[in-house]
Write a protein that holds these residues in place. Structure first.
Motif, mmCIF file in Angstrom:
data_model
loop_
_atom_site.group_PDB
_atom_site.id
_atom_site.type_symbol
_atom_site.label_atom_id
_atom_site.label_comp_id
_atom_site.label_asym_id
_atom_site.label_seq_id
_atom_site.Cartn_x
_atom_site.Cartn_y
_atom_site.Cartn_z
ATOM 1 N N LEU A 34 0.802 -1.223 0.000
ATOM 2 C CA LEU A 34 0.000 0.000 0.000
ATOM 3 C C LEU A 34 0.832 1.268 0.000
ATOM 4 O O LEU A 34 0.268 2.358 0.058
ATOM 5 N N ASN A 35 2.136 1.131 -0.051
ATOM 6 C CA ASN A 35 2.963 2.318 -0.169
ATOM 7 C C ASN A 35 3.089 2.689 -1.630
ATOM 8 O O ASN A 35 3.953 2.198 -2.350
ATOM 9 N N ILE A 157 -6.859 1.464 4.829
ATOM 10 C CA ILE A 157 -6.491 0.046 4.920
ATOM 11 C C ILE A 157 -5.125 -0.096 5.588
ATOM 12 O O ILE A 157 -4.905 -0.975 6.426
ATOM 13 N N LYS A 158 -4.215 0.800 5.223
ATOM 14 C CA LYS A 158 -2.870 0.745 5.804
ATOM 15 C C LYS A 158 -2.915 0.970 7.314
ATOM 16 O O LYS A 158 -2.242 0.280 8.086
ATOM 17 N N ARG A 159 -3.738 1.924 7.750
ATOM 18 C CA ARG A 159 -3.874 2.174 9.188
ATOM 19 C C ARG A 159 -4.493 0.988 9.910
ATOM 20 O O ARG A 159 -4.201 0.730 11.070
ATOM 21 N N SER A 160 -5.352 0.246 9.207
ATOM 22 C CA SER A 160 -6.038 -0.876 9.851
ATOM 23 C C SER A 160 -5.075 -1.995 10.215
ATOM 24 O O SER A 160 -5.417 -2.856 11.018
ATOM 25 N N THR A 161 -3.852 -1.992 9.638
ATOM 26 C CA THR A 161 -2.869 -3.024 9.991
ATOM 27 C C THR A 161 -2.255 -2.753 11.363
ATOM 28 O O THR A 161 -1.588 -3.604 11.923
ATOM 29 N N GLU A 170 -15.215 -2.220 10.224
ATOM 30 C CA GLU A 170 -14.531 -1.872 8.982
ATOM 31 C C GLU A 170 -15.505 -1.840 7.814
ATOM 32 O O GLU A 170 -15.425 -0.964 6.951
ATOM 33 N N PHE A 171 -16.433 -2.815 7.791
ATOM 34 C CA PHE A 171 -17.431 -2.837 6.719
ATOM 35 C C PHE A 171 -18.309 -1.589 6.753
ATOM 36 O O PHE A 171 -18.556 -0.942 5.717
#
Length: 228
Positions: A34-35, A157-161, A170-171
């Motif tokens: 995602l980068n 999405i990246k923050r969710s990791t 999330e949904f």
């Protein structure tokens, strides 16, 4: 191997990881992929190399934490610095593909929904008048909004990791973001005042334009292997 071939190989080899190592590796995979701006080919080669290294370590009884450290995000940051940026020869065709796909969807929806409302519910008109000036501006604004939407979703999405995922939350978040974005697209078209030369043509023609644009994007993808 093409980057898409490497992704397929990665998907297969990941099945060899145990649950703990798989969770660790997938955190690294999401963070590194995602980068944006990095070479997809080089990114996938690095991810496959990391995976093969981890599989070998696992066969020797070691865990991902022992190999890469206890913070996959920090390790991923160091890896990302070593990956070269994507070249314009790859970036420009992909952006063009996204733009053509987006215009195809907008045209198809306009043509099908507009014609359906007229012929089945007697709402609207069988013909559409397009002001070229405002039409061009609407397309530009919507493409910019699409760029913001994609950028926001990737960062989200990246923050969710970084935290334990809550699938339902999330949904709902993604659903709300999508609704707001679609509403913004509609609002831009609805409130934009018409200006510039006008052309009139059957509303159903939008569907034909959408199909033509979709075929163009399909041929681009098939020839350049942009997503497959």
């Amino acid at each position: 191997m093409n980057s898409k071939d490497i992704i397929r190989e990665n998907n297969e080899k990941r099945k060899l990881l145990n649950e703990e190592n798989l969770a660790y590796y997938q955190d690294m995979l999401v963070y590194i992929r995602l980068n944006g701006g990095k070479s997809e080919q080089a990114t996938e080669e690095v991810l496959l190399e990391l995976l093969e290294h981890l599989i070998q370590a696992q066969e020797e009884g070691k865990s991902a934490v022992e190999i890469f450290g206890d913070d996959p995000k920090d390790y991923s940051k160091a890896i990302i610095k070593e990956i070269p940026n994507e070249s314009n020869t790859v970036r420009i065709p992909f952006i063009a593909y996204i733009v053509v796909q987006f215009l195809a969807i907008i045209s198809l929806v306009n043509g099908i929904v507009g014609s359906g409302m007229y012929y089945f519910f007697e709402l609207g008109s069988s013909t559409t008048v397009v002001s070229l000036g405002s039409g061009f501006l609407i397309v530009c604004i919507n493409l910019f909004l699409l760029y913001l939407f994609i950028t926001f979703v990737l960062k989200w999405i990246k923050r969710s990791t970084d935290k334990k995922p809550n699938k339902w939350l999330e949904f709902l978040q993604l659903w709300l973001i999508s609704v707001v974005m679609i509403g913004t697209f509609i609002a831009v078209s609805y409130f934009m005042p018409g200006f510039g030369s006008e052309i009139r043509f059957p509303t159903i023609a939008f569907a034909g334009i959408g199909i033509a644009l979709y075929l163009i994007s399909y041929m681009m993808n098939k020839k350049l292997r942009l997503t497959k």
